[in-house]
Write a protein that holds these residues in place. Sequence first.
Motif, mmCIF file in Angstrom:
data_model
loop_
_atom_site.group_PDB
_atom_site.id
_atom_site.type_symbol
_atom_site.label_atom_id
_atom_site.label_comp_id
_atom_site.label_asym_id
_atom_site.label_seq_id
_atom_site.Cartn_x
_atom_site.Cartn_y
_atom_site.Cartn_z
ATOM 1 N N LYS A 50 -24.707 -22.359 -21.942
ATOM 2 C CA LYS A 50 -26.103 -22.543 -21.543
ATOM 3 C C LYS A 50 -26.212 -22.699 -20.031
ATOM 4 O O LYS A 50 -27.077 -22.108 -19.388
ATOM 5 C CB LYS A 50 -26.715 -23.746 -22.255
ATOM 6 C CG LYS A 50 -28.211 -23.877 -22.014
ATOM 7 C CD LYS A 50 -28.826 -24.898 -22.929
ATOM 8 C CE LYS A 50 -30.314 -25.022 -22.783
ATOM 9 N NZ LYS A 50 -30.899 -24.793 -21.489
ATOM 10 N N THR A 57 -33.277 -20.660 -23.259
ATOM 11 C CA THR A 57 -33.563 -21.885 -24.015
ATOM 12 C C THR A 57 -32.465 -22.117 -25.043
ATOM 13 O O THR A 57 -31.753 -21.186 -25.443
ATOM 14 C CB THR A 57 -34.916 -21.794 -24.744
ATOM 15 O OG1 THR A 57 -34.830 -20.768 -25.743
ATOM 16 C CG2 THR A 57 -36.058 -21.508 -23.775
ATOM 17 N N GLN A 58 -32.351 -23.348 -25.499
ATOM 18 C CA GLN A 58 -31.350 -23.686 -26.505
ATOM 19 C C GLN A 58 -31.605 -22.896 -27.789
ATOM 20 O O GLN A 58 -30.677 -22.388 -28.411
ATOM 21 C CB GLN A 58 -31.397 -25.190 -26.785
ATOM 22 C CG GLN A 58 -30.349 -25.637 -27.778
ATOM 23 C CD GLN A 58 -30.224 -27.147 -27.850
ATOM 24 O OE1 GLN A 58 -30.467 -27.842 -26.876
ATOM 25 N NE2 GLN A 58 -29.824 -27.650 -28.999
ATOM 26 N N LYS A 59 -32.867 -22.752 -28.165
ATOM 27 C CA LYS A 59 -33.231 -22.027 -29.387
ATOM 28 C C LYS A 59 -32.807 -20.559 -29.305
ATOM 29 O O LYS A 59 -32.225 -20.021 -30.248
ATOM 30 C CB LYS A 59 -34.739 -22.130 -29.612
ATOM 31 C CG LYS A 59 -35.233 -21.414 -30.837
ATOM 32 C CD LYS A 59 -36.728 -21.562 -30.998
ATOM 33 C CE LYS A 59 -37.229 -20.792 -32.204
ATOM 34 N NZ LYS A 59 -38.672 -20.895 -32.383
ATOM 35 N N VAL A 60 -33.095 -19.918 -28.190
ATOM 36 C CA VAL A 60 -32.751 -18.504 -28.021
ATOM 37 C C VAL A 60 -31.234 -18.333 -27.974
ATOM 38 O O VAL A 60 -30.683 -17.435 -28.626
ATOM 39 C CB VAL A 60 -33.422 -17.914 -26.763
ATOM 40 C CG1 VAL A 60 -32.851 -16.542 -26.413
ATOM 41 C CG2 VAL A 60 -34.927 -17.830 -26.950
ATOM 42 N N THR A 62 -28.914 -20.227 -29.258
ATOM 43 C CA THR A 62 -28.397 -20.454 -30.611
ATOM 44 C C THR A 62 -28.606 -19.225 -31.483
ATOM 45 O O THR A 62 -27.691 -18.784 -32.188
ATOM 46 C CB THR A 62 -29.076 -21.681 -31.252
ATOM 47 O OG1 THR A 62 -28.774 -22.837 -30.468
ATOM 48 C CG2 THR A 62 -28.606 -21.898 -32.678
ATOM 49 N N ALA A 63 -29.798 -18.641 -31.427
ATOM 50 C CA ALA A 63 -30.103 -17.456 -32.238
ATOM 51 C C ALA A 63 -29.208 -16.284 -31.851
ATOM 52 O O ALA A 63 -28.675 -15.579 -32.723
ATOM 53 C CB ALA A 63 -31.573 -17.078 -32.090
#
Length: 116
Positions: A50, A57-60, A62-63
Amino acid sequence: MEDSRMTVCGQVKELPACPVETTLTLISDKWKVLILRDLMPGTKRFGELKKSIGHVTQKVLTAKLRQMEESGLLTRKVYAEVPPRVEYTLTELGYSLKPVLDAMWVWGEEYQKKNA
């Protein structure tokens, strides 16, 4: 006979007829390419990725990591610790993209020289 299917986001899909399109299907956005770049030297933890990638972003992140794991480009290792530690490493398939990234690097350098 070679199998012309691949797994993307948990779904088995037919591979495109065009090899360039197949490659783009696997590394279709800048985040995946930057993840590959940052994992080429070796294993990294989520936080290291990261930080090195920048404004993701953390969400992106991770995905994208999950998609790349499902596609067989990287492996994810979870350590049973508190706090949990997760490490990502490229697979042989992931490392096989090094010549592609090297070519992108050379092309980008030339472009920067001509357009700086």
